[in-house]
Design a protein around this motif. Structure first.
Motif, PDB file in Angstrom:
ATOM      1  N   CYS A  87       0.856  -1.188   0.000  1.00 57.63           N
ATOM      2  CA  CYS A  87       0.000   0.000   0.000  1.00 57.63           C
ATOM      3  C   CYS A  87       0.893   1.239   0.000  1.00 57.63           C
ATOM      4  CB  CYS A  87      -0.914   0.023   1.226  1.00 57.63           C
ATOM      5  SG  CYS A  87      -1.791   1.595   1.362  1.00 57.63           S
ATOM      6  N   CYS A 105      -6.553  -1.355   0.891  1.00 56.25           N
ATOM      7  CA  CYS A 105      -5.705  -1.518   2.070  1.00 56.25           C
ATOM      8  C   CYS A 105      -6.585  -1.541   3.324  1.00 56.25           C
ATOM      9  CB  CYS A 105      -4.696  -0.383   2.155  1.00 56.25           C
ATOM     10  SG  CYS A 105      -3.785  -0.369   3.718  1.00 56.25           S
ATOM     11  N   GLY A 134      -0.009   4.120   0.402  1.00 57.27           N
ATOM     12  CA  GLY A 134      -0.530   5.093   1.364  1.00 57.27           C
ATOM     13  C   GLY A 134       0.180   4.997   2.700  1.00 57.27           C
ATOM     14  N   CYS A 135       0.183   3.797   3.284  1.00 54.50           N
ATOM     15  CA  CYS A 135       0.785   3.635   4.614  1.00 54.50           C
ATOM     16  C   CYS A 135       2.111   2.884   4.537  1.00 54.50           C
ATOM     17  CB  CYS A 135      -0.190   2.904   5.540  1.00 54.50           C
ATOM     18  SG  CYS A 135      -0.628   1.262   4.956  1.00 54.50           S
ATOM     19  N   ASN A 176      -5.800  -1.053   6.263  1.00 57.62           N
ATOM     20  CA  ASN A 176      -5.374   0.010   7.164  1.00 57.62           C
ATOM     21  C   ASN A 176      -5.880   1.381   6.715  1.00 57.62           C
ATOM     22  OD1 ASN A 176      -3.825   0.929   9.407  1.00 57.62           O
ATOM     23  ND2 ASN A 176      -2.274   1.652   7.955  1.00 57.62           N
ATOM     24  N   CYS A 177      -5.822   1.636   5.414  1.00 62.77           N
ATOM     25  CA  CYS A 177      -6.223   2.947   4.891  1.00 62.77           C
ATOM     26  C   CYS A 177      -7.707   3.014   4.546  1.00 62.77           C
ATOM     27  CB  CYS A 177      -5.399   3.299   3.663  1.00 62.77           C
ATOM     28  SG  CYS A 177      -3.639   3.428   4.002  1.00 62.77           S
TER      29      CYS A 177
HETATM   30 ZN   LIG Z   1      -2.493   1.550   3.552  1.00 57.55          ZN
END
Ligand SMILES: [Zn+2]
Ligand SMILES: *Cc1c(COP(=O)(O)O)cnc(C)c1O
Length: 424
Positions: free
Chosen positions: A8, A23, A10-11, A25-26
């Motif tokens: 990911c 994701c 993003g993170c 998490n995101c």
């Molecule tokens: Zn993420």
């Protein structure tokens, strides 16, 4: 064999792949996940067709035999007509005289094998697929060799497009959405099916298998040209193919053997429905805010209907805007007349019929040469995303996939499930 991680951007985390397209998490703001392959070098397997690219596909092993592949060749006649000296054509479709054998006649056929193989490896039993036609035909073809139930969701008005050179297998159900539904409405309907029935959404642009499947167009091209093209031309509706080509070009840069110059994206849409062109030309990361009625009015006037996605992954992290920015890309608005005359030029010079979206791409190349956007000697790749449909009908008996169910946009999902169970 195939070894990869899902990342990911993003993170920055490695995401466990259970046919994961978002994701955890995101969440819904997740950028597009990316694959990271163990082999940082392009090392095709010694097999024929698509699965030679297994090391750069998100699958553990090769799927059932699939000899189809993009055919890349250097253009002589179209190149001469446009005054170009290094024009290569990536032909996706049916053209047996050039060994092109994608029998659903578009590059969507390259998305189905890795998606279905990944889905099978991750235990997916029911897959929901919204499509305007080409993706549906590609997956109806691909799923013939899998034990996955495929629910194809199409706008009712598009049902005549499900014409195929084989008979549809029993693991496919076609659901047509009525009431003036368009492609984006069928996407919304499919999303409801996945949320309310727990079936798996194929994933669209978020699905790494789809993007890396499309990325093989560029991989095949560099096996032929030995260099990353300076310019890549394609017509876009969602932009998935453009994003995929960009991602593949970055892998090839990292490989190091195919040159050091980044590839420039030249992407086109068909006037009057050109949301991504309009946003990009104003350097905006958000698409223009138009009402559904305004959009639909523009959409009906468009020749290349596959380019009329109302919700393309443009603003999303790692999507079209980011790819255009990173590649210093250009977008073109092409009128129906320009597309039609470019299509005639292509057929006359190269000798094969092409689909409307490809006509738009040819017109954009013509425009770029006229506007000085490319130089005579530049290495150019023109992605003919679909062609040879007329040629195919000379060789095959065609069959029509009829809708198994016709629904309304707000049909109750439990009713839908019951209706499907009544007609297994
Ligand atoms: Zn993420
Ligand atoms: C889907 C499709 C396109 C558009 O591709 P995206 O990159 O997903 O926008 C172009 N041409 C043909 C033939 C298609 O089927």
């Amino acid at each position: 064999m195939g070894s990869y991680e899902l990342i990911c951007p993003g993170c920055g985390r490695v995401v466990e792949d259970s046919y994961t397209n978002l994701c955890p998490n995101c969440g819904s703001g997740s950028p597009l996940l990316r694959t990271k392959y163990e082999d940082a070098r392009l090392l095709p397997l010694n097999v024929e067709g698509f699965w030679k690219f297994l090391p750069w596909l998100p699958c553990g092993i090769s799927g059932p035999k699939f000899n189809g592949m993009t055919v890349v060749y250097e253009s002589e006649h179209l190149a001469a007509e446009l005054g170009l000296k290094n024009l290569h054509i990536a032909f996706n479709g049916y053209w047996p005289e050039r060994n092109a054998n994608l029998i659903t006649c578009t590059f969507k056929e390259l998305e189905a094998p890795p998606t279905l193989q990944r889905a099978q490896e991750k235990g997916v039993l029911n897959m929901v697929l919204p499509s305007a036609g080409n993706t549906a035909r590609a997956f109806i073809n691909g799923v013939r060799t899998y034990d996955i139930k495929l629910y194809v969701v199409i706008p009712y008005n598009y049902k005549h497009k499900l014409v195929l050179p084989f008979e549809v297998t029993k693991n496919v159900k076609v659901i047509a959405v009525n009431n003036g539904a368009d492609y984006s409405d069928s996407i919304a309907f499919a999303t409801r099916m996945t949320k309310e029935l727990g079936w798996v959404n194929e994933g669209g642009a978020r699905n790494v298998a789809r993007r890396d499947g499309l990325g093989t167009v560029l991989l095949e091209a560099v096996l032929h040209t030995k260099k990353i093209p300076k310019h890549y031309f394609q017509a876009v509706g969602s932009g998935t193919g453009g994003i995929a080509a960009w991602e593949a070009s970055k892998r090839l840069l990292a490989d190091g053997r195919f040159g050091e110059q980044p590839m420039k994206l030249h992407l086109s849409q068909n006037h009057p429905f050109t949301p991504m062109v309009d946003a990009w030309n104003k350097n905006l990361k958000e698409l223009p805010k138009e009402t559904e009625a305004q959009q639909k009015e523009a959409i009906v006037a468009v020749y290349a209907q596959v380019l009329t996605n109302r919700n393309p992954p443009y603003s999303i992290g790692g999507g079209m805007y980011d790819a255009l920015t990173a590649s210093n890309g250009v977008m073109y608005s092409i009128s129906n007349d320009e597309a039609l005359s470019a299509g005639k030029l292509f057929e006359k010079t190269e000798g094969i019929d092409i689909v409307p979206a490809s006509c738009v791409a040819v017109a954009s190349l013509k425009k770029a040469t006229e506007e000085g956007g490319v130089a005579t000697d530049d290495l150019i790749l023109l992605n003919i995303t679909g062609g040879g449909g007329e040629r195919l009908e000379e060789d095959y008996d065609m069959h029509r996939a009829h809708p198994d169910l016709v629904c309304d946009r707000d049909t109750d999902m439990q009713d839908l499930k019951n209706a499907l169970e009544d007609h297994p």
